[in-house]
Design a protein around this motif. Structure first.
Motif, PDB file in Angstrom:
ATOM      1  N   ASP A  44      11.076  25.672 -15.553  1.00  0.00           N
ATOM      2  CA  ASP A  44      10.804  25.854 -14.138  1.00  0.00           C
ATOM      3  C   ASP A  44      10.438  24.528 -13.490  1.00  0.00           C
ATOM      4  OD1 ASP A  44       9.110  29.051 -14.621  1.00  0.00           O
ATOM      5  OD2 ASP A  44      11.239  28.579 -14.296  1.00  0.00           O
ATOM      6  N   ARG A  45      10.637  24.472 -12.192  1.00  0.00           N
ATOM      7  CA  ARG A  45      10.205  23.307 -11.420  1.00  0.00           C
ATOM      8  C   ARG A  45       8.683  23.340 -11.337  1.00  0.00           C
ATOM      9  NH1 ARG A  45      13.503  22.122  -5.972  1.00  0.00           N
ATOM     10  NH2 ARG A  45      15.127  22.437  -7.563  1.00  0.00           N
ATOM     11  N   GLU A  46       8.061  22.249 -11.753  1.00  0.00           N
ATOM     12  CA  GLU A  46       6.600  22.230 -11.814  1.00  0.00           C
ATOM     13  C   GLU A  46       6.001  21.252 -10.812  1.00  0.00           C
ATOM     14  OE1 GLU A  46       5.052  20.925 -15.582  1.00  0.00           O
ATOM     15  OE2 GLU A  46       5.860  18.894 -15.370  1.00  0.00           O
ATOM     16  N   PHE A  47       4.803  21.602 -10.376  1.00  0.00           N
ATOM     17  CA  PHE A  47       4.068  20.798  -9.409  1.00  0.00           C
ATOM     18  C   PHE A  47       3.615  19.487 -10.042  1.00  0.00           C
ATOM     19  CE2 PHE A  47       1.371  19.708  -5.987  1.00  0.00           C
ATOM     20  CZ  PHE A  47       0.157  19.302  -6.509  1.00  0.00           C
ATOM     21  N   VAL A  48       3.739  18.404  -9.270  1.00  0.00           N
ATOM     22  CA  VAL A  48       3.267  17.094  -9.707  1.00  0.00           C
ATOM     23  C   VAL A  48       2.146  16.595  -8.797  1.00  0.00           C
ATOM     24  CG1 VAL A  48       3.873  14.673 -10.081  1.00  0.00           C
ATOM     25  CG2 VAL A  48       5.509  16.486 -10.679  1.00  0.00           C
ATOM     26  N   ALA A  49       2.411  16.526  -7.490  1.00  0.00           N
ATOM     27  CA  ALA A  49       1.434  15.987  -6.553  1.00  0.00           C
ATOM     28  C   ALA A  49       1.760  16.471  -5.154  1.00  0.00           C
ATOM     29  CB  ALA A  49       1.436  14.460  -6.582  1.00  0.00           C
ATOM     30  N   ALA A  50       0.746  16.481  -4.286  1.00  0.00           N
ATOM     31  CA  ALA A  50       0.950  16.868  -2.897  1.00  0.00           C
ATOM     32  C   ALA A  50      -0.056  16.144  -2.018  1.00  0.00           C
ATOM     33  CB  ALA A  50       0.825  18.372  -2.712  1.00  0.00           C
ATOM     34  N   ILE A  51       0.301  16.061  -0.731  1.00  0.00           N
ATOM     35  CA  ILE A  51      -0.584  15.429   0.242  1.00  0.00           C
ATOM     36  C   ILE A  51      -0.551  16.258   1.512  1.00  0.00           C
ATOM     37  CG2 ILE A  51       1.278  13.867   1.003  1.00  0.00           C
ATOM     38  CD1 ILE A  51      -0.950  11.734   1.441  1.00  0.00           C
ATOM     39  N   SER A  52      -1.717  16.559   2.042  1.00  0.00           N
ATOM     40  CA  SER A  52      -1.807  17.374   3.239  1.00  0.00           C
ATOM     41  C   SER A  52      -1.445  16.544   4.461  1.00  0.00           C
ATOM     42  CB  SER A  52      -3.222  17.918   3.386  1.00  0.00           C
ATOM     43  OG  SER A  52      -4.132  16.852   3.609  1.00  0.00           O
ATOM     44  N   TRP A  53      -1.216  17.235   5.576  1.00  0.00           N
ATOM     45  CA  TRP A  53      -0.877  16.499   6.801  1.00  0.00           C
ATOM     46  C   TRP A  53      -2.128  16.030   7.527  1.00  0.00           C
ATOM     47  CZ3 TRP A  53      -2.544  18.025  11.647  1.00  0.00           C
ATOM     48  CH2 TRP A  53      -3.040  19.325  11.754  1.00  0.00           C
ATOM     49  N   TYR A  54      -3.259  16.703   7.268  1.00  0.00           N
ATOM     50  CA  TYR A  54      -4.496  16.338   7.948  1.00  0.00           C
ATOM     51  C   TYR A  54      -5.407  15.639   6.964  1.00  0.00           C
ATOM     52  CZ  TYR A  54      -6.339  20.423   5.498  1.00  0.00           C
ATOM     53  OH  TYR A  54      -6.699  21.305   4.531  1.00  0.00           O
ATOM     54  N   VAL A  55      -6.048  14.640   7.347  1.00  0.00           N
ATOM     55  CA  VAL A  55      -6.955  13.782   6.566  1.00  0.00           C
ATOM     56  C   VAL A  55      -6.329  13.323   5.249  1.00  0.00           C
ATOM     57  CG1 VAL A  55      -9.035  14.757   7.558  1.00  0.00           C
ATOM     58  CG2 VAL A  55      -8.242  15.632   5.376  1.00  0.00           C
ATOM     59  N   GLU A  56      -5.053  13.611   5.070  1.00  0.00           N
ATOM     60  CA  GLU A  56      -4.292  13.162   3.905  1.00  0.00           C
ATOM     61  C   GLU A  56      -5.020  13.410   2.595  1.00  0.00           C
ATOM     62  OE1 GLU A  56      -1.621   9.862   6.298  1.00  0.00           O
ATOM     63  OE2 GLU A  56      -2.708   9.285   4.494  1.00  0.00           O
ATOM     64  N   LYS A  57      -5.471  14.618   2.413  1.00  0.00           N
ATOM     65  CA  LYS A  57      -6.059  15.008   1.141  1.00  0.00           C
ATOM     66  C   LYS A  57      -4.953  15.099   0.095  1.00  0.00           C
ATOM     67  CE  LYS A  57      -8.861  18.608  -1.018  1.00  0.00           C
ATOM     68  NZ  LYS A  57      -9.768  17.619  -1.651  1.00  0.00           N
ATOM     69  N   THR A  58      -5.229  14.632  -1.116  1.00  0.00           N
ATOM     70  CA  THR A  58      -4.223  14.604  -2.169  1.00  0.00           C
ATOM     71  C   THR A  58      -4.569  15.539  -3.319  1.00  0.00           C
ATOM     72  OG1 THR A  58      -5.295  12.684  -3.178  1.00  0.00           O
ATOM     73  CG2 THR A  58      -3.504  12.245  -1.635  1.00  0.00           C
ATOM     74  N   TYR A  59      -3.537  15.984  -4.002  1.00  0.00           N
ATOM     75  CA  TYR A  59      -3.667  16.932  -5.106  1.00  0.00           C
ATOM     76  C   TYR A  59      -2.733  16.472  -6.226  1.00  0.00           C
ATOM     77  CZ  TYR A  59      -5.165  19.739  -1.095  1.00  0.00           C
ATOM     78  OH  TYR A  59      -5.774  20.182   0.048  1.00  0.00           O
ATOM     79  N   TYR A  60      -3.185  16.632  -7.473  1.00  0.00           N
ATOM     80  CA  TYR A  60      -2.379  16.216  -8.614  1.00  0.00           C
ATOM     81  C   TYR A  60      -2.501  17.226  -9.752  1.00  0.00           C
ATOM     82  CZ  TYR A  60      -2.505  11.683  -6.287  1.00  0.00           C
ATOM     83  OH  TYR A  60      -2.387  10.665  -5.369  1.00  0.00           O
ATOM     84  N   THR A  61      -1.409  17.373 -10.496  1.00  0.00           N
ATOM     85  CA  THR A  61      -1.525  18.111 -11.732  1.00  0.00           C
ATOM     86  C   THR A  61      -2.257  17.243 -12.744  1.00  0.00           C
ATOM     87  OG1 THR A  61      -0.259  19.473 -13.284  1.00  0.00           O
ATOM     88  CG2 THR A  61       0.640  17.302 -12.760  1.00  0.00           C
TER      89      THR A  61
END
Length: 123
Positions: A44-61
């Motif tokens: 499956d396609r798995e999550f690596v990283a993301a960034i929000s549009w507001y305050v540019e909060k980041t998320y990582y696996t």
């Protein structure tokens, strides 16, 4: 919707670095959260990283924390994924996606995808 085009993939030795870029076109890019996912054949396609549009909060696996960094430039409609200390297990096709949903690590919430860019890490 936004249209997305990835670039920057390639072949690199373990321990090396690559920077992936995602160019977006369409309206309201800055209101989308942007994510990077990856996929290997048969999985499956798995999550690596993301960034929000507001305050540019980041998320990582967990497997990429401390090695990968996601950023965005809303003035240029660009999203980047800086990948350092690459490992063979990072080998995959990397996809850029856009979502208006807060669940940025959930693939099904994304409404737009790019065509993908291949990253191959040799041991």
């Amino acid at each position: 919707q936004v249209q997305l085009v990835e670039s920057g993939g390639g072949l690199v030795e373990a321990g090396g670095s690559l920077r992936l870029s995602c160019a977006a076109s369409g309206q309201s890019f800055s209101t989308y959260a942007m994510g990077w996912f990856r996929q290997v054949p048969g999985q499956d396609r798995e999550f690596v990283a993301a960034i929000s549009w507001y305050v540019e909060k980041t998320y990582y696996t967990d497997s990429v924390k401390g090695r990968f960094s996601i950023s965005r430039d809303n003035a240029k409609n660009m999203v980047y994924l800086q990948m350092n200390n690459l490992k063979p297990e990072d080998t995959a096709v990397y996809y850029c996606g856009a979502t208006l949903n807060k669940r940025v690590s959930v693939r099904s919430t994304y409404e737009s995808w790019g065509q993908g860019t291949q990253v191959t890490v040799s041991s």
